[in-house]
Write a protein that holds these residues in place. Structure first.
Motif, PDB file in Angstrom:
ATOM      1  N   PHE A 115     -43.286 -71.626 -60.556  1.00  0.00           N
ATOM      2  CA  PHE A 115     -42.848 -71.677 -61.947  1.00  0.00           C
ATOM      3  C   PHE A 115     -43.771 -72.571 -62.762  1.00  0.00           C
ATOM      4  O   PHE A 115     -44.235 -73.613 -62.284  1.00  0.00           O
ATOM      5  CB  PHE A 115     -41.440 -72.256 -62.059  1.00  0.00           C
ATOM      6  CG  PHE A 115     -40.366 -71.378 -61.494  1.00  0.00           C
ATOM      7  CD1 PHE A 115     -39.845 -70.331 -62.245  1.00  0.00           C
ATOM      8  CD2 PHE A 115     -39.868 -71.604 -60.222  1.00  0.00           C
ATOM      9  CE1 PHE A 115     -38.838 -69.531 -61.725  1.00  0.00           C
ATOM     10  CE2 PHE A 115     -38.867 -70.810 -59.699  1.00  0.00           C
ATOM     11  CZ  PHE A 115     -38.346 -69.765 -60.455  1.00  0.00           C
ATOM     12  N   ARG A 116     -43.980 -72.179 -64.000  1.00  0.00           N
ATOM     13  CA  ARG A 116     -44.639 -73.018 -65.010  1.00  0.00           C
ATOM     14  C   ARG A 116     -43.566 -73.292 -66.057  1.00  0.00           C
ATOM     15  O   ARG A 116     -42.917 -72.360 -66.546  1.00  0.00           O
ATOM     16  CB  ARG A 116     -45.803 -72.261 -65.631  1.00  0.00           C
ATOM     17  CG  ARG A 116     -46.516 -73.006 -66.719  1.00  0.00           C
ATOM     18  CD  ARG A 116     -47.638 -72.150 -67.262  1.00  0.00           C
ATOM     19  NE  ARG A 116     -48.246 -72.766 -68.418  1.00  0.00           N
ATOM     20  CZ  ARG A 116     -49.028 -72.118 -69.269  1.00  0.00           C
ATOM     21  NH1 ARG A 116     -49.295 -70.845 -69.082  1.00  0.00           N
ATOM     22  NH2 ARG A 116     -49.530 -72.748 -70.294  1.00  0.00           N
ATOM     23  N   TYR A 117     -43.364 -74.565 -66.402  1.00  0.00           N
ATOM     24  CA  TYR A 117     -42.275 -74.907 -67.307  1.00  0.00           C
ATOM     25  C   TYR A 117     -42.597 -76.155 -68.115  1.00  0.00           C
ATOM     26  O   TYR A 117     -43.596 -76.849 -67.861  1.00  0.00           O
ATOM     27  CB  TYR A 117     -40.973 -75.103 -66.522  1.00  0.00           C
ATOM     28  CG  TYR A 117     -40.987 -76.303 -65.587  1.00  0.00           C
ATOM     29  CD1 TYR A 117     -40.448 -77.514 -65.989  1.00  0.00           C
ATOM     30  CD2 TYR A 117     -41.544 -76.229 -64.316  1.00  0.00           C
ATOM     31  CE1 TYR A 117     -40.454 -78.612 -65.148  1.00  0.00           C
ATOM     32  CE2 TYR A 117     -41.561 -77.321 -63.473  1.00  0.00           C
ATOM     33  CZ  TYR A 117     -41.014 -78.511 -63.894  1.00  0.00           C
ATOM     34  OH  TYR A 117     -41.042 -79.614 -63.060  1.00  0.00           O
ATOM     35  N   GLN A 118     -41.745 -76.445 -69.092  1.00  0.00           N
ATOM     36  CA  GLN A 118     -41.836 -77.665 -69.897  1.00  0.00           C
ATOM     37  C   GLN A 118     -40.452 -78.292 -69.972  1.00  0.00           C
ATOM     38  O   GLN A 118     -39.448 -77.588 -69.967  1.00  0.00           O
ATOM     39  CB  GLN A 118     -42.312 -77.349 -71.321  1.00  0.00           C
ATOM     40  CG  GLN A 118     -43.720 -76.825 -71.392  1.00  0.00           C
ATOM     41  CD  GLN A 118     -44.091 -76.420 -72.812  1.00  0.00           C
ATOM     42  OE1 GLN A 118     -43.272 -75.897 -73.551  1.00  0.00           O
ATOM     43  NE2 GLN A 118     -45.334 -76.667 -73.181  1.00  0.00           N
ATOM     44  N   GLU A 119     -40.432 -79.614 -70.065  1.00  0.00           N
ATOM     45  CA  GLU A 119     -39.172 -80.354 -70.199  1.00  0.00           C
ATOM     46  C   GLU A 119     -39.042 -80.901 -71.616  1.00  0.00           C
ATOM     47  O   GLU A 119     -40.017 -81.360 -72.200  1.00  0.00           O
ATOM     48  CB  GLU A 119     -39.118 -81.520 -69.210  1.00  0.00           C
ATOM     49  CG  GLU A 119     -38.943 -81.079 -67.777  1.00  0.00           C
ATOM     50  CD  GLU A 119     -38.785 -82.266 -66.841  1.00  0.00           C
ATOM     51  OE1 GLU A 119     -37.749 -82.960 -66.951  1.00  0.00           O
ATOM     52  OE2 GLU A 119     -39.687 -82.482 -66.022  1.00  0.00           O
ATOM     53  N   TRP A 120     -37.816 -80.863 -72.130  1.00  0.00           N
ATOM     54  CA  TRP A 120     -37.522 -81.402 -73.455  1.00  0.00           C
ATOM     55  C   TRP A 120     -37.557 -82.921 -73.402  1.00  0.00           C
ATOM     56  O   TRP A 120     -36.969 -83.545 -72.525  1.00  0.00           O
ATOM     57  CB  TRP A 120     -36.150 -80.928 -73.906  1.00  0.00           C
ATOM     58  CG  TRP A 120     -35.752 -81.436 -75.257  1.00  0.00           C
ATOM     59  CD1 TRP A 120     -34.829 -82.408 -75.507  1.00  0.00           C
ATOM     60  CD2 TRP A 120     -36.244 -81.008 -76.512  1.00  0.00           C
ATOM     61  NE1 TRP A 120     -34.721 -82.607 -76.867  1.00  0.00           N
ATOM     62  CE2 TRP A 120     -35.597 -81.762 -77.514  1.00  0.00           C
ATOM     63  CE3 TRP A 120     -37.202 -80.065 -76.903  1.00  0.00           C
ATOM     64  CZ2 TRP A 120     -35.847 -81.593 -78.863  1.00  0.00           C
ATOM     65  CZ3 TRP A 120     -37.453 -79.896 -78.262  1.00  0.00           C
ATOM     66  CH2 TRP A 120     -36.785 -80.647 -79.216  1.00  0.00           C
ATOM     67  N   ILE A 121     -38.266 -83.523 -74.357  1.00  0.00           N
ATOM     68  CA  ILE A 121     -38.335 -84.978 -74.466  1.00  0.00           C
ATOM     69  C   ILE A 121     -37.640 -85.370 -75.766  1.00  0.00           C
ATOM     70  O   ILE A 121     -38.197 -85.208 -76.856  1.00  0.00           O
ATOM     71  CB  ILE A 121     -39.801 -85.472 -74.453  1.00  0.00           C
ATOM     72  CG1 ILE A 121     -40.490 -85.012 -73.173  1.00  0.00           C
ATOM     73  CG2 ILE A 121     -39.860 -86.988 -74.604  1.00  0.00           C
ATOM     74  CD1 ILE A 121     -41.980 -85.284 -73.137  1.00  0.00           C
ATOM     75  N   PRO A 122     -36.403 -85.860 -75.655  1.00  0.00           N
ATOM     76  CA  PRO A 122     -35.628 -86.173 -76.865  1.00  0.00           C
ATOM     77  C   PRO A 122     -36.317 -87.176 -77.787  1.00  0.00           C
ATOM     78  O   PRO A 122     -36.249 -87.042 -79.010  1.00  0.00           O
ATOM     79  CB  PRO A 122     -34.319 -86.755 -76.322  1.00  0.00           C
ATOM     80  CG  PRO A 122     -34.219 -86.255 -74.928  1.00  0.00           C
ATOM     81  CD  PRO A 122     -35.631 -86.104 -74.442  1.00  0.00           C
TER      82      PRO A 122
END
Length: 93
Positions: free
Chosen positions: A38-45
């Motif tokens: 998987f290639r993904y991104q995480e939300w950084i509040p």
């Protein structure tokens, strides 16, 4: 329910916010055991945006008609991904 390998995702939503956003995936193997990259991104509040691309290899086992995650390895940076590619190329050439 994850009845097929194609249904598997790393998308994760919490309180209406997509926390982990899948960008792409590659199915490396199918069958009773499946391997997916998987290639993904995480939300950084704090930044109110998604962070840099990350990568994960996950193994799934099909039980009772449904795939369940058995193990995972997260590639922590683009540099680590490059080193992994370089090492594999060296071994395979």
């Amino acid at each position: 329910m994850n009845a097929t390998v194609e249904d598997l995702t790393v998308n994760y939503e919490e309180n209406g916010q997509l926390i982990i956003k899948e960008i792409d995936k590659a199915i490396l193997s199918k069958g009773a055991w499946a391997t997916v990259l998987f290639r993904y991104q995480e939300w950084i509040p704090a930044n109110d945006s998604y962070g840099p691309d990350k990568y994960a290899i996950r193994r799934y086992k099909k039980t009772g008609g449904e795939y369940r995650q058995q193990s995972k390895f997260t590639i922590s940076s683009a540099e680590q991904a490059r080193k992994l590619i370089e090492t594999l190329r060296g071994w395979l050439d």
